[in-house]
Design an enzyme around this catalytic site. Structure first.
Site, mmCIF file in Angstrom:
data_model
loop_
_atom_site.group_PDB
_atom_site.id
_atom_site.type_symbol
_atom_site.label_atom_id
_atom_site.label_comp_id
_atom_site.label_asym_id
_atom_site.label_seq_id
_atom_site.Cartn_x
_atom_site.Cartn_y
_atom_site.Cartn_z
ATOM 1 N N LYS A 186 -34.070 27.542 -7.309
ATOM 2 C CA LYS A 186 -34.883 26.760 -8.200
ATOM 3 C C LYS A 186 -35.672 27.460 -9.610
ATOM 4 O O LYS A 186 -35.883 26.983 -10.449
ATOM 5 C CB LYS A 186 -34.955 25.660 -7.692
ATOM 6 C CG LYS A 186 -34.115 24.579 -7.402
ATOM 7 C CD LYS A 186 -34.269 22.849 -7.091
ATOM 8 C CE LYS A 186 -33.487 22.499 -6.247
ATOM 9 N NZ LYS A 186 -34.434 21.248 -5.960
ATOM 10 N N LYS A 194 -18.720 22.200 -6.466
ATOM 11 C CA LYS A 194 -19.521 21.286 -5.718
ATOM 12 C C LYS A 194 -19.154 20.261 -6.682
ATOM 13 O O LYS A 194 -19.501 20.710 -7.764
ATOM 14 C CB LYS A 194 -19.934 21.841 -4.520
ATOM 15 C CG LYS A 194 -20.770 20.462 -4.362
ATOM 16 C CD LYS A 194 -21.103 20.462 -3.230
ATOM 17 C CE LYS A 194 -22.616 20.485 -2.757
ATOM 18 N NZ LYS A 194 -24.073 20.951 -1.941
ATOM 19 N N LYS A 210 -24.565 16.111 -9.378
ATOM 20 C CA LYS A 210 -24.854 15.762 -10.919
ATOM 21 C C LYS A 210 -25.329 16.911 -11.805
ATOM 22 O O LYS A 210 -25.610 16.674 -12.859
ATOM 23 C CB LYS A 210 -25.661 14.689 -10.534
ATOM 24 C CG LYS A 210 -25.053 13.055 -9.964
ATOM 25 C CD LYS A 210 -24.861 12.652 -11.336
ATOM 26 C CE LYS A 210 -24.421 11.504 -11.178
ATOM 27 N NZ LYS A 210 -25.292 10.101 -10.065
#
Ligand code: TRP
Length: 332
Positions: A114, A197, A200
């Site tokens: 991230k 996968k 969202k």
């Protein structure tokens, strides 16, 4: 005999959970209520590690609670609560930060992924300490089992290391939790990009089936799901990722085996198959969505349920924190 304790958490980062969340994790949360003492936490403090809008935060926290109850988390059986309502999470989080090495925290792959995506200026310190807060979530409740997806394996390992370290330095304080890693058959992919996968954040909006979406919209999405060359309805993840994913979805919700579904569609085309998958999904989700919408209509009742959950959680959390402070020699 005392029941084993289960704890898990989910971030309130969207208006709706999706089918991947449900089949991959939330359905197991429901099943684990049987025979376990379960604690389920909506981890709003963790959600603050990404920039949030106050109105959305509130809306999504309530929407998450409503959906969890609607899909079968029974607030009378399980302790369902919001993390920020139990102050001990932050308090134990600090203690965890003080026993974690900087290098150790720097090796967390989720942080590395991230932060490298967002750059160091927009990466928050809270994202770095996220796994220590997660360890606190788990250790406060002396959890035996932590049902999570594969992506959380490293955070659970860190939690176990921190608990072991604390116990050996300061005396027995924490139960060492086991990860209960959910997988196989539980992995639902994006229906537009069936090799990725369902998610969202990375997926296409047409590829994600949302629990709170209307039946019409979900039907439309499934009917326009990506399929593969050929026309046989057969499970083959390599050659037919699209059809295989739809077979997994059908089987996960209908309870039919993949091979019996294949048989039912022997000689039929993709169109018929997709209509059947749409029907299975929509009919499965319909009562969940209806119940969640009902719960959201009476917000004050929902808030009461959550504050009752937090009151129950606080009793256990306070006991662990007291013990932790005492073992650290903090004068109380
Ligand atoms: N990090 C978890 C996730 O992203 C969420 C989480 C926070 C959690 N605290 C937890 C999961 C404690 C299990 C136990 O999925």
């Amino acid at each position: 005999m005392s029941l084993k304790r289960v704890l898990s958490g989910i971030q309130p980062t969207s208006d709706s959970f999706h089918l991947g969340n449900y089949v991959g994790a939330l359905r197991q949360w429901v099943a684990l209520q049987e025979g376990h003492d379960a604690y389920y936490c909506i981890v709003d403090l963790h959600a603050l590690t990404m920039e949030t809008d106050p109105a959305l935060m509130r809306k999504r926290t309530l929407a998450s609670a409503a959906q969890l109850i609607a899909l079968g988390i029974d607030p009378n059986r399980s302790t369902l609560f919001v993390q920020s309502q139990v102050a001990q999470h932050n308090q134990l989080g600090w203690i965890m930060e003080c026993i974690t090495g900087f290098g150790e925290a720097s090796r967390m792959t989720q942080f590395k992924d991230k932060s490298s995506k967002n750059g160091s200026d927009s990466t928050k310190v809270g994202l770095f300490t996220y796994p220590m807060l997660q360890a606190a979530d788990i250790l406060l409740y002396q959890a035996d089992l932590v049902p999570v997806g594969e992506d959380q394996r490293q955070h659970i390992e860190l939690t176990r290391d921190l608990a072991t370290r604390f116990n050996s330095r300061y005396g027995q304080t924490f139960q060492i939790p086991e990860g209960f890693i959910l997988k196989a058959g539980a992995k639902i992919n994006d229906i537009q990009e069936p090799t990725a996968k369902m998610s969202k954040s990375s997926g296409t909006s047409n590829g994600v089936i949302e629990l709170m979406d209307t039946p019409e919209s979900n039907t439309k999405k499934i009917k326009s799901a990506v399929t593969d060359t050929g026309r046989e309805v057969r499970f083959d993840e390599k050659e037919k990722p699209g059809i295989s994913n739809l077979l997994t979805i059908h089987s996960a919700l209908s309870g039919q085996t993949i091979s019996s579904i294949e048989k039912d569609f022997d000689g039929k085309g993709y169109g018929d198959f997709k209509s059947a998958v749409a029907e299975v999904v929509v009919e499965y989700l319909r009562p969940i969505r209806t119940r969640a919408l009902e719960l959201l209509e009476d917000e004050s009742h929902l808030i009461t349920l959550l504050s009752q959950g937090a009151a129950k959680a606080r009793v256990v959390a306070a006991q662990t924190l007291d013990e932790t402070y005492k073992n650290l020699g903090l004068v109380q």
